[in-house]
Scaffold this motif. Structure first.
Motif, PDB file in Angstrom:
ATOM      1  N   LEU A  47      31.699  79.085 -38.389  1.00 13.21           N
ATOM      2  CA  LEU A  47      32.401  79.875 -37.380  1.00 13.21           C
ATOM      3  C   LEU A  47      33.455  80.772 -38.022  1.00 13.21           C
ATOM      4  O   LEU A  47      33.580  81.956 -37.671  1.00 13.21           O
ATOM      5  N   LEU A  48      34.219  80.223 -38.962  1.00 11.92           N
ATOM      6  CA  LEU A  48      35.237  81.030 -39.646  1.00 11.92           C
ATOM      7  C   LEU A  48      34.605  82.140 -40.472  1.00 11.92           C
ATOM      8  O   LEU A  48      35.128  83.260 -40.532  1.00 11.92           O
ATOM      9  N   ALA A  49      33.471  81.838 -41.130  1.00  9.72           N
ATOM     10  CA  ALA A  49      32.801  82.861 -41.938  1.00  9.72           C
ATOM     11  C   ALA A  49      32.272  83.990 -41.061  1.00  9.72           C
ATOM     12  O   ALA A  49      32.399  85.175 -41.398  1.00  9.72           O
ATOM     13  N   LEU A  55      39.137  87.813 -37.806  1.00  6.81           N
ATOM     14  CA  LEU A  55      40.366  87.187 -38.309  1.00  6.81           C
ATOM     15  C   LEU A  55      41.105  88.117 -39.259  1.00  6.81           C
ATOM     16  O   LEU A  55      42.338  88.140 -39.280  1.00  6.81           O
ATOM     17  N   SER A  56      40.358  88.876 -40.040  1.00  6.87           N
ATOM     18  CA  SER A  56      41.001  89.852 -40.918  1.00  6.87           C
ATOM     19  C   SER A  56      41.744  90.913 -40.111  1.00  6.87           C
ATOM     20  O   SER A  56      42.860  91.317 -40.475  1.00  6.87           O
ATOM     21  N   HIS A  57      41.149  91.321 -38.999  1.00 12.01           N
ATOM     22  CA  HIS A  57      41.824  92.305 -38.141  1.00 12.01           C
ATOM     23  C   HIS A  57      43.053  91.700 -37.470  1.00 12.01           C
ATOM     24  O   HIS A  57      44.098  92.354 -37.363  1.00 12.01           O
ATOM     25  N   LEU A  58      42.933  90.446 -37.019  1.00 11.73           N
ATOM     26  CA  LEU A  58      44.064  89.810 -36.335  1.00 11.73           C
ATOM     27  C   LEU A  58      45.240  89.594 -37.275  1.00 11.73           C
ATOM     28  O   LEU A  58      46.407  89.733 -36.879  1.00 11.73           O
ATOM     29  N   THR A  59      44.957  89.222 -38.521  1.00 13.41           N
ATOM     30  CA  THR A  59      46.037  89.009 -39.481  1.00 13.41           C
ATOM     31  C   THR A  59      46.557  90.306 -40.081  1.00 13.41           C
ATOM     32  O   THR A  59      47.605  90.314 -40.728  1.00 13.41           O
ATOM     33  N   GLY A  60      45.814  91.401 -39.865  1.00 13.55           N
ATOM     34  CA  GLY A  60      46.238  92.683 -40.414  1.00 13.55           C
ATOM     35  C   GLY A  60      46.057  92.782 -41.913  1.00 13.55           C
ATOM     36  O   GLY A  60      46.726  93.613 -42.557  1.00 13.55           O
ATOM     37  N   GLN A  61      45.161  91.988 -42.476  1.00 12.29           N
ATOM     38  CA  GLN A  61      44.968  91.973 -43.921  1.00 12.29           C
ATOM     39  C   GLN A  61      43.539  92.401 -44.261  1.00 12.29           C
ATOM     40  O   GLN A  61      42.581  91.946 -43.639  1.00 12.29           O
ATOM     41  N   ASP A  62      43.441  93.258 -45.243  1.00 11.99           N
ATOM     42  CA  ASP A  62      42.148  93.695 -45.760  1.00 11.99           C
ATOM     43  C   ASP A  62      41.876  92.924 -47.048  1.00 11.99           C
ATOM     44  O   ASP A  62      42.725  92.904 -47.941  1.00 11.99           O
ATOM     45  N   ASP A  89      52.706  86.602 -43.348  1.00 13.71           N
ATOM     46  CA  ASP A  89      51.634  87.598 -43.415  1.00 13.71           C
ATOM     47  C   ASP A  89      50.446  87.126 -44.244  1.00 13.71           C
ATOM     48  O   ASP A  89      49.309  87.535 -43.984  1.00 13.71           O
ATOM     49  N   HIS A  90      50.708  86.293 -45.224  1.00 13.41           N
ATOM     50  CA  HIS A  90      49.652  85.813 -46.117  1.00 13.41           C
ATOM     51  C   HIS A  90      49.643  84.286 -46.048  1.00 13.41           C
ATOM     52  O   HIS A  90      50.400  83.610 -46.743  1.00 13.41           O
ATOM     53  N   TRP A  91      48.770  83.756 -45.198  1.00 15.09           N
ATOM     54  CA  TRP A  91      48.812  82.332 -44.850  1.00 15.09           C
ATOM     55  C   TRP A  91      48.508  81.421 -46.031  1.00 15.09           C
ATOM     56  O   TRP A  91      49.025  80.306 -46.093  1.00 15.09           O
ATOM     57  N   LEU A  92      47.687  81.844 -46.942  1.00 11.73           N
ATOM     58  CA  LEU A  92      47.350  81.030 -48.115  1.00 11.73           C
ATOM     59  C   LEU A  92      47.815  81.669 -49.411  1.00 11.73           C
ATOM     60  O   LEU A  92      47.381  81.264 -50.494  1.00 11.73           O
ATOM     61  N   GLY A  93      48.706  82.633 -49.310  1.00  9.40           N
ATOM     62  CA  GLY A  93      49.203  83.290 -50.502  1.00  9.40           C
ATOM     63  C   GLY A  93      48.361  84.499 -50.867  1.00  9.40           C
ATOM     64  O   GLY A  93      47.522  84.969 -50.090  1.00  9.40           O
ATOM     65  N   VAL A  94      48.597  85.008 -52.081  1.00  9.51           N
ATOM     66  CA  VAL A  94      47.898  86.200 -52.548  1.00  9.51           C
ATOM     67  C   VAL A  94      47.248  85.915 -53.889  1.00  9.51           C
ATOM     68  O   VAL A  94      47.578  84.942 -54.579  1.00  9.51           O
ATOM     69  N   GLY A  99      47.446  90.854 -55.829  1.00 11.18           N
ATOM     70  CA  GLY A  99      48.167  90.713 -54.578  1.00 11.18           C
ATOM     71  C   GLY A  99      47.279  90.761 -53.352  1.00 11.18           C
ATOM     72  O   GLY A  99      47.790  90.852 -52.218  1.00 11.18           O
ATOM     73  N   ARG A 100      45.955  90.682 -53.519  1.00  9.05           N
ATOM     74  CA  ARG A 100      45.060  90.683 -52.361  1.00  9.05           C
ATOM     75  C   ARG A 100      45.188  89.380 -51.579  1.00  9.05           C
ATOM     76  O   ARG A 100      45.411  88.313 -52.159  1.00  9.05           O
ATOM     77  N   ASP A 101      45.046  89.494 -50.259  1.00 11.18           N
ATOM     78  CA  ASP A 101      45.235  88.344 -49.383  1.00 11.18           C
ATOM     79  C   ASP A 101      44.173  87.281 -49.657  1.00 11.18           C
ATOM     80  O   ASP A 101      42.964  87.553 -49.586  1.00 11.18           O
ATOM     81  N   LEU A 102      44.626  86.062 -49.932  1.00 14.60           N
ATOM     82  CA  LEU A 102      43.708  85.003 -50.334  1.00 14.60           C
ATOM     83  C   LEU A 102      42.952  84.422 -49.141  1.00 14.60           C
ATOM     84  O   LEU A 102      41.786  84.031 -49.265  1.00 14.60           O
ATOM     85  N   PHE A 103      43.582  84.352 -47.982  1.00 14.38           N
ATOM     86  CA  PHE A 103      42.929  83.793 -46.802  1.00 14.38           C
ATOM     87  C   PHE A 103      41.684  84.588 -46.418  1.00 14.38           C
ATOM     88  O   PHE A 103      40.599  84.024 -46.217  1.00 14.38           O
ATOM     89  N   THR A 104      41.804  85.898 -46.318  1.00 19.07           N
ATOM     90  CA  THR A 104      40.657  86.722 -45.936  1.00 19.07           C
ATOM     91  C   THR A 104      39.598  86.734 -47.032  1.00 19.07           C
ATOM     92  O   THR A 104      38.393  86.778 -46.735  1.00 19.07           O
ATOM     93  N   ARG A 105      39.997  86.672 -48.288  1.00 16.25           N
ATOM     94  CA  ARG A 105      39.007  86.663 -49.368  1.00 16.25           C
ATOM     95  C   ARG A 105      38.222  85.348 -49.377  1.00 16.25           C
ATOM     96  O   ARG A 105      37.033  85.331 -49.689  1.00 16.25           O
TER      97      ARG A 105
END
Length: 327
Positions: A47-49, A55-62, A89-94, A99-105
């Motif tokens: 579901l998360l995948a 989720l990337s749009h909601l968090t505002g992170q690319d 802004d970065h729930w799991l760090g970068v 500095g890319r968002d780790l959660f979305t990656r």
């Protein structure tokens, strides 16, 4: 003649074909709390995948956006802040260095890992079933020839061949498709051997003889009589091979054969994390932990499916109770 044309009686506890087979398997699986927990973990992960863009749009992170202001250039790119730069802004760090968002990656990496694993298992299952049926039904010469080819394929080192392919495959060839074909076409030997053995055991039973006496050809017998009987063992070995395919994808990506940046995958993240495990342990632990949990969940669920589809499950006695388990 009417007696000869009847099907053999099913084994005790066997899952019968038909609409009720799935419900019976589900009843057996849900009696195992570990299997339910594994299914819940996998459902949440899928579901998360699937919801990664949302989720990337909601968090505002690319997942591909660089944030140089979130890493310490004086220390080689170590994330600023505690625990790898965790913030609102970065729930799991970068990611260190970029500095890319780790959660979305991680979410987008789950899409690649699951896509490659499930696609590779689908390919190797289709090839293994076809090869196994051809070996069992094609005569002695075909059986020996296919058996030799199967032994050769099992002996080939997939990782070495994968590394060699990077020098031959065009750079613009889709890497997820390359991984699916590589894992799927080099790991069907076990499925083929299992299907061959099961088919040799089934082809002498009454219902196969009845279909042959009715004038059905080999292909029709294989499609209408043998394949339904092979469904349970094929599903079992496919469920067990999914975690193996995930580990293979991670290994190939770790070695540089997998997807190329900026497309993320867990194996690729682990490959780049090996230089950061001292400065930023979270960057290593997160993809490694997700891979471990996913592989463990697939393994537990595959074992539960194997047990549920086991023809002897209905007559197996509970150890220490003397009570027969109910189907």
């Amino acid at each position: 003649m009417s007696i000869a044309l009847e099907r053999s009686a099913p084994a005790p506890g066997a899952v019968p074909p038909g609409a009720g087979a799935g419900r019976q398997v589900w009843r057996r699986v849900r009696r195992r709390p570990s299997a339910l927990a594994a299914a819940a973990v996998l459902a949440l992960l899928v579901l998360l995948a699937l919801a990664a863009p949302l989720l990337s749009h909601l968090t505002g992170q690319d997942p591909g956006a660089y944030h140089d202001d979130l890493v310490d250039s004086a220390r080689g790119g170590v994330p600023l802040g505690s625990f790898g730069g965790i913030s609102a802004d970065h729930w799991l760090g970068v990611e260190p260095g970029t500095g890319r968002d780790l959660f979305t990656r991680l979410l987008y990496g789950a899409r690649i890992s699951l896509l490659v694993a499930l696609g590779a298992v689908a390919v190797q299952t289709a090839v293994g079933v076809g090869v196994g049926l051809a070996a069992a039904l094609g005569g002695r010469f075909a059986d020996r020839l296919i058996g030799l080819a199967t032994d050769v394929m099992i002996a080939l080192p997939m990782l070495v061949i994968g590394i060699a392919l990077t020098a031959v495959v065009p750079p613009d060839f889709p890497r997820p498709l390359l991984l699916i074909l590589l894992i799927g076409l080099f790991d069907w030997g076990g499925t083929a051997r299992m299907v061959r053995a099961q088919t040799l055991a089934l082809r002498g039973l009454d219902f196969v003889d009845a279909a042959r006496l009715s004038g059905n050809g080999t292909l029709r017998i294989a499609r209408r009589e043998l394949l339904p009987s092979l469904a349970a063992p094929v599903i079992t070995i496919a469920a067990i091979k999914v975690p193996t395919a995930m580990v293979a994808e991670a290994s190939l990506s770790f070695l540089g054969v997998g997807v190329k940046p900026p497309t993320p995958s867990w194996g690729q993240m682990l490959s780049s994390a090996q230089t950061w495990f001292r400065a930023d342990p979270a960057y290593v632990l997160l993809p490694a932990g997700l891979l471990f949990v996913t592989v463990l969940a697939f393994t537990v669920l595959g074992d539960a499916v194997r047990t549920a589809l086991d023809p002897r499950e209905g007559s197996r006695l509970r150890v220490g109770t003397g009570k027969e388990s109910k189907a």
